[in-house]
Design a protein around this motif. Structure first.
Motif, PDB file in Angstrom:
ATOM      1  N   UNK A 120       2.251 -12.467  -1.026  1.00 43.07           N
ATOM      2  CA  UNK A 120       2.691 -11.887  -2.287  1.00 43.07           C
ATOM      3  C   UNK A 120       3.648 -12.811  -3.031  1.00 43.07           C
ATOM      4  N   UNK A 121       3.579 -12.751  -4.375  1.00 43.55           N
ATOM      5  CA  UNK A 121       4.460 -13.529  -5.242  1.00 43.55           C
ATOM      6  C   UNK A 121       4.944 -12.630  -6.376  1.00 43.55           C
ATOM      7  N   UNK A 122       6.206 -12.768  -6.759  1.00 45.39           N
ATOM      8  CA  UNK A 122       6.846 -12.023  -7.841  1.00 45.39           C
ATOM      9  C   UNK A 122       7.369 -10.679  -7.341  1.00 45.39           C
ATOM     10  N   UNK A 123       7.650  -9.765  -8.251  1.00 48.27           N
ATOM     11  CA  UNK A 123       8.281  -8.489  -7.902  1.00 48.27           C
ATOM     12  C   UNK A 123       7.249  -7.481  -7.413  1.00 48.27           C
ATOM     13  N   UNK A 124       7.636  -6.676  -6.446  1.00 47.28           N
ATOM     14  CA  UNK A 124       6.775  -5.623  -5.934  1.00 47.28           C
ATOM     15  C   UNK A 124       7.611  -4.581  -5.213  1.00 47.28           C
ATOM     16  N   UNK A 125       6.996  -3.478  -4.903  1.00 51.62           N
ATOM     17  CA  UNK A 125       7.699  -2.391  -4.229  1.00 51.62           C
ATOM     18  C   UNK A 125       6.858  -1.874  -3.080  1.00 51.62           C
ATOM     19  N   UNK A 126       7.482  -1.768  -1.912  1.00 54.40           N
ATOM     20  CA  UNK A 126       6.837  -1.201  -0.734  1.00 54.40           C
ATOM     21  C   UNK A 126       7.345   0.234  -0.591  1.00 54.40           C
ATOM     22  N   UNK A 127       6.426   1.191  -0.617  1.00 58.34           N
ATOM     23  CA  UNK A 127       6.812   2.597  -0.559  1.00 58.34           C
ATOM     24  C   UNK A 127       6.611   3.148   0.850  1.00 58.34           C
ATOM     25  N   UNK A 128       7.585   3.941   1.288  1.00 59.81           N
ATOM     26  CA  UNK A 128       7.551   4.537   2.623  1.00 59.81           C
ATOM     27  C   UNK A 128       7.761   6.043   2.533  1.00 59.81           C
ATOM     28  N   UNK A 129       7.162   6.758   3.487  1.00 59.01           N
ATOM     29  CA  UNK A 129       7.510   8.148   3.729  1.00 59.01           C
ATOM     30  C   UNK A 129       8.501   8.163   4.886  1.00 59.01           C
ATOM     31  N   UNK A 130       9.537   8.983   4.761  1.00 56.83           N
ATOM     32  CA  UNK A 130      10.587   9.025   5.777  1.00 56.83           C
ATOM     33  C   UNK A 130      10.713  10.441   6.328  1.00 56.83           C
ATOM     34  N   UNK A 140      18.249   8.224  12.977  1.00 52.52           N
ATOM     35  CA  UNK A 140      17.123   8.762  13.727  1.00 52.52           C
ATOM     36  C   UNK A 140      15.873   8.886  12.849  1.00 52.52           C
ATOM     37  N   UNK A 141      15.989   8.540  11.575  1.00 54.12           N
ATOM     38  CA  UNK A 141      14.859   8.693  10.654  1.00 54.12           C
ATOM     39  C   UNK A 141      13.709   7.771  11.060  1.00 54.12           C
ATOM     40  N   UNK A 142      12.491   8.256  10.853  1.00 53.40           N
ATOM     41  CA  UNK A 142      11.285   7.470  11.112  1.00 53.40           C
ATOM     42  C   UNK A 142      10.601   7.209   9.771  1.00 53.40           C
ATOM     43  N   UNK A 143      10.090   5.993   9.583  1.00 48.68           N
ATOM     44  CA  UNK A 143       9.452   5.670   8.309  1.00 48.68           C
ATOM     45  C   UNK A 143       8.041   5.159   8.531  1.00 48.68           C
ATOM     46  N   UNK A 144       7.175   5.420   7.526  1.00 46.08           N
ATOM     47  CA  UNK A 144       5.772   5.026   7.583  1.00 46.08           C
ATOM     48  C   UNK A 144       5.395   4.395   6.253  1.00 46.08           C
ATOM     49  N   UNK A 145       4.635   3.315   6.306  1.00 44.14           N
ATOM     50  CA  UNK A 145       4.151   2.668   5.089  1.00 44.14           C
ATOM     51  C   UNK A 145       3.250   3.625   4.323  1.00 44.14           C
TER      52      UNK A 145
END
Length: 423
Positions: A195-205, A211-216
């Protein structure tokens, strides 16, 4: 001199054909390369890349056989409840939550129709429905030399029908260790995708604290509507960084040089009527008065006399506030909303204030379904006398200014404007 195109943050910003056409025309596309848009713009492909990069993903699958029967079989194998989702696009378009087997066939058909109409691709995939999660996303920036950093997180859990309403940073309910792991996962995924430039990775938490768990969830291959939240807590101009990367310059910071400071909240001001089921509004803005002062930023595209058309998204402005603490940012946001005056069309300003004042938001306990579950309470109709006074004020202002006169109409009669004369 090189010419370039910045695609903004609408659908064109994630259109790989536009990025490729820019390159073919000798123009610089200020965003990721076309192949990265294809890889990460597909929920199916991005999910596979995330899993290969060691990023946690929600259990799910994409049936090779895309018949309705095969998609339904995948849903039953994963176990209800599930989400049936289009491979392409975003904004919740075509996404269907299915909690019982009887609803599966209709949900699949509708999801496919909506996906094909909106994105030109009816491919679907199915994943386990995470009940009442938080929506937390990581802002990343990568240059052409393979360097990538994250600029921390934004909590976007306050949303209605999958459309974000209020965003904030730092996220109120995740611990420092989880924040660090999410940032590292986002950077690893960006590098794996080239990847190049700006982007956003979104997760469900799921859960809270350390203790939080996160998923792509997915990647947005563009600048986000809510990017000012990150700018305000990091002191980084993301658009300028996009321009620098597009010109081939290396990132000017290392990960250790970036830090969060204070707290930022963004409220999206929409032309809609919450008390009428959030019906989108259209018309002329008779009076526009936006707040200002320390810690207050307004990104707006309208002013007094502007016309709000039915052909576009009803977003009028973004109100972004900062404070030393979350409590201070909330107080400042409420004050700014109170000072934000828009006459001529209904807006969600009072609704936003109601959300910010709620005990759930104050405690940092909002999840992605909270607004939809409590919408009747949060979007209560204004007192009749207040609504009537506002309507009268708008009508009087319109007539006196001549703003509602149609083409060729006679100018207002000054004698008829002497309301109450001799009464």
């Amino acid at each position: 001199e090189t010419e370039a195109i910045h695609p903004g943050y609408g659908f064109l910003s994630e259109n790989h054909a536009l990025a490729a056409a820019c390159g073919a025309a000798g123009l610089v596309f200020i965003g990721p390369p076309p192949d990265a848009i294809v890889r990460m713009g597909s929920k199916i492909a991005s999910r596979r890349i995330a899993a290969e990069a060691g990023v946690p993903v929600v259990p799910g699958e994409t049936p090779p056989d895309q018949s309705d029967e095969a998609v339904a079989a995948s849903a039953r194998a994963i176990g209800l409840p599930v989400l049936v989702k289009p491979s392409e696009g975003g904004g919740g378009i075509g996404m269907k939550a299915v909690r019982d087997a009887a609803s599966l066939p209709g949900a699949i058909r509708q999801a496919r129709r909506e996906a094909a109409a909106a994105f030109g691709d009816g491919t679907l995939y199915v994943e386990r429905l995470v009940e009442r999660p938080r929506h937390v996303e990581i802002q990343i920036m990568a240059d052409s030399d393979g360097h990538a950093v994250h600029l921390f997180e934004r909590d976007c859990s306050v949303q209605r029908r999958h459309q974000k309403i209020i965003e904030e940073s730092p996220a109120p309910a995740i611990g420092a260790a989880v924040r660090a792991r999410m940032g590292e996962a986002a950077v690893a995924l960006a590098k794996a995708a080239g990847y190049v430039n700006a982007g956003t990775i979104e997760f469900l938490v799921e859960g809270a604290g350390d203790e939080a768990r996160f998923y792509f969830l997915e990647m947005n291959t563009r600048l986000q509507v809510e990017h000012p939240v990150t700018e305000m807590v990091t002191g980084v101009d993301l658009v300028q960084a996009q321009l620098d990367v597009a010109e081939g310059r290396p990132l000017p910071w290392t990960q250790d040089a970036l830090a969060q400071r204070g707290h930022a909240i963004e409220c999206r001001i929409y032309a809609e009527a919450p008390a009428q089921g959030f019906l989108p509004q259209a018309g002329r803005i008779i009076h526009w008065e936006q707040p200002s002062g320390p810690g207050v930023r307004v990104d707006a595209g309208f002013e007094s006399g502007s016309d709000v058309a039915v052909h576009y998204d009803p977003l009028l402005a973004k109100l972004i506030v900062t404070g030393a603490t979350r409590a201070e940012a909330i107080r400042r946001a409420l004050r700014a909303l109170d000072e934000f005056i828009v006459l001529g069309v209904h807006t969600n300003i009072a609704f936003l204030a109601s959300v910010l004042r709620s005990g759930t938001f104050m405690a940092g306990d909002a999840h992605t379904r909270w607004v939809d579950e409590e919408v009747a309470t949060l979007a209560g109709a204004p007192p009749p006398e207040l609504a009537e006074l506002a309507a009268r004020a708008a009508s009087a202002t319109s007539e006196q200014s001549g703003l509602i006169a149609g083409p060729g109409a006679a100018p207002p009669d000054p004698w008829r404007d002497l309301r109450g004369w001799g009464r």
